[in-house]
Every structure is written in C-alpha cells, then in structure tokens.
Motif scaffolding. Sequence first.
Motif, PDB file in Angstrom:
ATOM      1  N   MET A   1      56.296 -36.727  23.672  1.00 59.82           N
ATOM      2  CA  MET A   1      55.906 -35.619  22.821  1.00 59.82           C
ATOM      3  C   MET A   1      56.847 -34.441  23.035  1.00 59.82           C
ATOM      4  N   THR A   2      57.225 -33.804  21.955  1.00 61.22           N
ATOM      5  CA  THR A   2      58.049 -32.603  22.013  1.00 61.22           C
ATOM      6  C   THR A   2      57.452 -31.557  21.086  1.00 61.22           C
ATOM      7  N   TYR A   3      57.817 -30.323  21.315  1.00 62.07           N
ATOM      8  CA  TYR A   3      57.349 -29.234  20.465  1.00 62.07           C
ATOM      9  C   TYR A   3      58.423 -28.161  20.401  1.00 62.07           C
ATOM     10  N   ILE A   4      58.343 -27.321  19.363  1.00 71.70           N
ATOM     11  CA  ILE A   4      59.310 -26.241  19.172  1.00 71.70           C
ATOM     12  C   ILE A   4      58.602 -24.910  19.362  1.00 71.70           C
ATOM     13  N   GLU A   5      59.214 -24.059  20.161  1.00 71.10           N
ATOM     14  CA  GLU A   5      58.763 -22.673  20.293  1.00 71.10           C
ATOM     15  C   GLU A   5      59.762 -21.803  19.551  1.00 71.10           C
ATOM     16  N   ILE A   6      59.242 -20.843  18.798  1.00 70.78           N
ATOM     17  CA  ILE A   6      60.072 -19.901  18.057  1.00 70.78           C
ATOM     18  C   ILE A   6      59.717 -18.513  18.539  1.00 70.78           C
ATOM     19  N   GLY A   7      60.745 -17.730  18.852  1.00 75.73           N
ATOM     20  CA  GLY A   7      60.482 -16.382  19.340  1.00 75.73           C
ATOM     21  C   GLY A   7      61.762 -15.610  19.560  1.00 75.73           C
ATOM     22  N   ASP A   8      61.620 -14.472  20.237  1.00 80.90           N
ATOM     23  CA  ASP A   8      62.781 -13.627  20.470  1.00 80.90           C
ATOM     24  C   ASP A   8      63.451 -13.982  21.805  1.00 80.90           C
ATOM     25  N   TRP A   9      64.544 -13.305  22.081  1.00 81.01           N
ATOM     26  CA  TRP A   9      65.348 -13.583  23.269  1.00 81.01           C
ATOM     27  C   TRP A   9      64.549 -13.343  24.551  1.00 81.01           C
ATOM     28  N   ALA A  10      63.744 -12.307  24.558  1.00 80.75           N
ATOM     29  CA  ALA A  10      62.952 -12.014  25.760  1.00 80.75           C
ATOM     30  C   ALA A  10      62.035 -13.190  26.110  1.00 80.75           C
ATOM     31  N   GLN A  11      61.485 -13.855  25.103  1.00 84.41           N
ATOM     32  CA  GLN A  11      60.580 -14.985  25.318  1.00 84.41           C
ATOM     33  C   GLN A  11      61.323 -16.266  25.691  1.00 84.41           C
ATOM     34  N   LEU A  12      62.460 -16.524  25.052  1.00 82.22           N
ATOM     35  CA  LEU A  12      63.087 -17.836  25.122  1.00 82.22           C
ATOM     36  C   LEU A  12      64.453 -17.866  25.797  1.00 82.22           C
ATOM     37  N   GLN A  13      64.864 -16.763  26.396  1.00 82.37           N
ATOM     38  CA  GLN A  13      66.199 -16.680  26.980  1.00 82.37           C
ATOM     39  C   GLN A  13      66.450 -17.762  28.025  1.00 82.37           C
ATOM     40  N   ALA A  14      65.565 -17.945  28.970  1.00 77.99           N
ATOM     41  CA  ALA A  14      65.812 -18.914  30.046  1.00 77.99           C
ATOM     42  C   ALA A  14      65.976 -20.324  29.488  1.00 77.99           C
ATOM     43  N   THR A  42      68.976  -9.862  18.882  1.00 81.15           N
ATOM     44  CA  THR A  42      68.349  -9.618  17.585  1.00 81.15           C
ATOM     45  C   THR A  42      68.003 -10.897  16.832  1.00 81.15           C
ATOM     46  N   ALA A  43      68.418 -12.040  17.364  1.00 77.39           N
ATOM     47  CA  ALA A  43      68.198 -13.318  16.679  1.00 77.39           C
ATOM     48  C   ALA A  43      66.779 -13.837  16.898  1.00 77.39           C
ATOM     49  N   LEU A  44      66.370 -14.701  15.985  1.00 75.38           N
ATOM     50  CA  LEU A  44      65.163 -15.497  16.176  1.00 75.38           C
ATOM     51  C   LEU A  44      65.624 -16.806  16.797  1.00 75.38           C
ATOM     52  N   HIS A  45      65.007 -17.199  17.890  1.00 75.27           N
ATOM     53  CA  HIS A  45      65.424 -18.397  18.617  1.00 75.27           C
ATOM     54  C   HIS A  45      64.387 -19.498  18.456  1.00 75.27           C
ATOM     55  N   ALA A  46      64.876 -20.736  18.360  1.00 69.62           N
ATOM     56  CA  ALA A  46      64.018 -21.922  18.323  1.00 69.62           C
ATOM     57  C   ALA A  46      64.457 -22.826  19.472  1.00 69.62           C
ATOM     58  N   VAL A  47      63.502 -23.215  20.312  1.00 69.74           N
ATOM     59  CA  VAL A  47      63.793 -24.102  21.439  1.00 69.74           C
ATOM     60  C   VAL A  47      62.865 -25.297  21.342  1.00 69.74           C
ATOM     61  N   LEU A  48      63.433 -26.493  21.437  1.00 68.48           N
ATOM     62  CA  LEU A  48      62.649 -27.720  21.444  1.00 68.48           C
ATOM     63  C   LEU A  48      62.459 -28.142  22.899  1.00 68.48           C
ATOM     64  N   LEU A  49      61.201 -28.362  23.279  1.00 66.60           N
ATOM     65  CA  LEU A  49      60.863 -28.714  24.662  1.00 66.60           C
ATOM     66  C   LEU A  49      60.114 -30.038  24.711  1.00 66.60           C
ATOM     67  N   ASN A  50      60.229 -30.724  25.858  1.00 69.22           N
ATOM     68  CA  ASN A  50      59.458 -31.960  26.026  1.00 69.22           C
ATOM     69  C   ASN A  50      58.054 -31.622  26.543  1.00 69.22           C
ATOM     70  N   ALA A  51      57.240 -32.640  26.746  1.00 71.46           N
ATOM     71  CA  ALA A  51      55.844 -32.430  27.145  1.00 71.46           C
ATOM     72  C   ALA A  51      55.722 -31.678  28.468  1.00 71.46           C
ATOM     73  N   GLN A  52      56.736 -31.789  29.313  1.00 66.13           N
ATOM     74  CA  GLN A  52      56.721 -31.091  30.599  1.00 66.13           C
ATOM     75  C   GLN A  52      57.288 -29.672  30.508  1.00 66.13           C
ATOM     76  N   GLY A  53      57.680 -29.254  29.307  1.00 66.01           N
ATOM     77  CA  GLY A  53      58.219 -27.912  29.112  1.00 66.01           C
ATOM     78  C   GLY A  53      59.704 -27.789  29.377  1.00 66.01           C
ATOM     79  N   ARG A  54      60.409 -28.905  29.528  1.00 62.04           N
ATOM     80  CA  ARG A  54      61.854 -28.873  29.755  1.00 62.04           C
ATOM     81  C   ARG A  54      62.566 -28.689  28.419  1.00 62.04           C
TER      82      ARG A  54
END
Length: 143
Positions: A1-14, A42-54
């Motif tokens: 299972m994977t999921y996408i988080e969408i947010g700003d740099w402060a949320q998704l930088q790491a 200033t960008a909107l970021h999208a990160v795809l993560l696996n079930a373990q959050g990697r």
Amino acid sequence: MTYIEIGDWAQLQAAAQAVRTEVFVHEQGIAPEDEWDAEDATALHAVLLNAQGRPLGNARLLQPTPSLAKVGRMAVLREARGKGYGTRLLQALLTEARRRGHKEVRLSAQRSAEGFYAAHGFTAVGEPFDEVGIPHIEMRLVF
C-alpha cells in the motif's frame, strides 16, 4: 500500500529531500547546490510514501502566473520505479493545477523521461537544452 501526501515545504521537506537527494544528487550526480532552490518554499509538494511512511517519490508544483503551473523535481527511487508511482504523483499535481484554475502546465523534462510525459498528454516545445549537465526538453499540457 502507498499513499500521497500533498502539502508545503515545512510539512514535507524531510521526505522530499530524502528522495531528491537519492535520485538527483547520488544517482544522477547533480551538485546539491543545484538541487535546492528558493522555489521549494513556495511550491506545493507531493510525496508518495509506502505503508511504513518511507518516501518513495516526490514532485512539486509551482505557480509562476495565475494561468500557468509548472511541475518540477519529479523523482521516484530506483527500486520503486515501474509501479505507476510517477503517474500517480503527476496526476495528483495535475488535479491540483486544474483545481487552482490553471490553463496550462509546463515542465522541463529530462530527455530520458520525455516519453513518460508525452504519454500523459504533454508535447515538446522548442529545442532540447542542457540543465545541470543533463539533456532536457520543455514540455506543455494545455487543459
């Protein structure tokens, strides 16, 4: 299972930095100072993560003008390629661009990824060019 988080740099930088460092800096040899820029803030970021959050992939959406969006820094870890993750990331950002009312989306595609973007409706614009030592082509999609 994977999921996408969408947010700003402060949320998704790491998470975004982990993917981009692996793909762009280590795999492709891009200098770190060429990878990071002020547009991340200033960008909107999208990160795809696996079930373990990697984090396995990421991309960002810039808004240079009210009618134009720009996709950039799209990357999927080598071991996660070929599973449709790039398509899911691109579709998430295209959905957001439409929601924001953009009429066109542009990107600078590495020539090796030109076919991927063409399969999603993007067309090449202009002549190929070099960016950080890698052949690119400008591409666009009009809604």
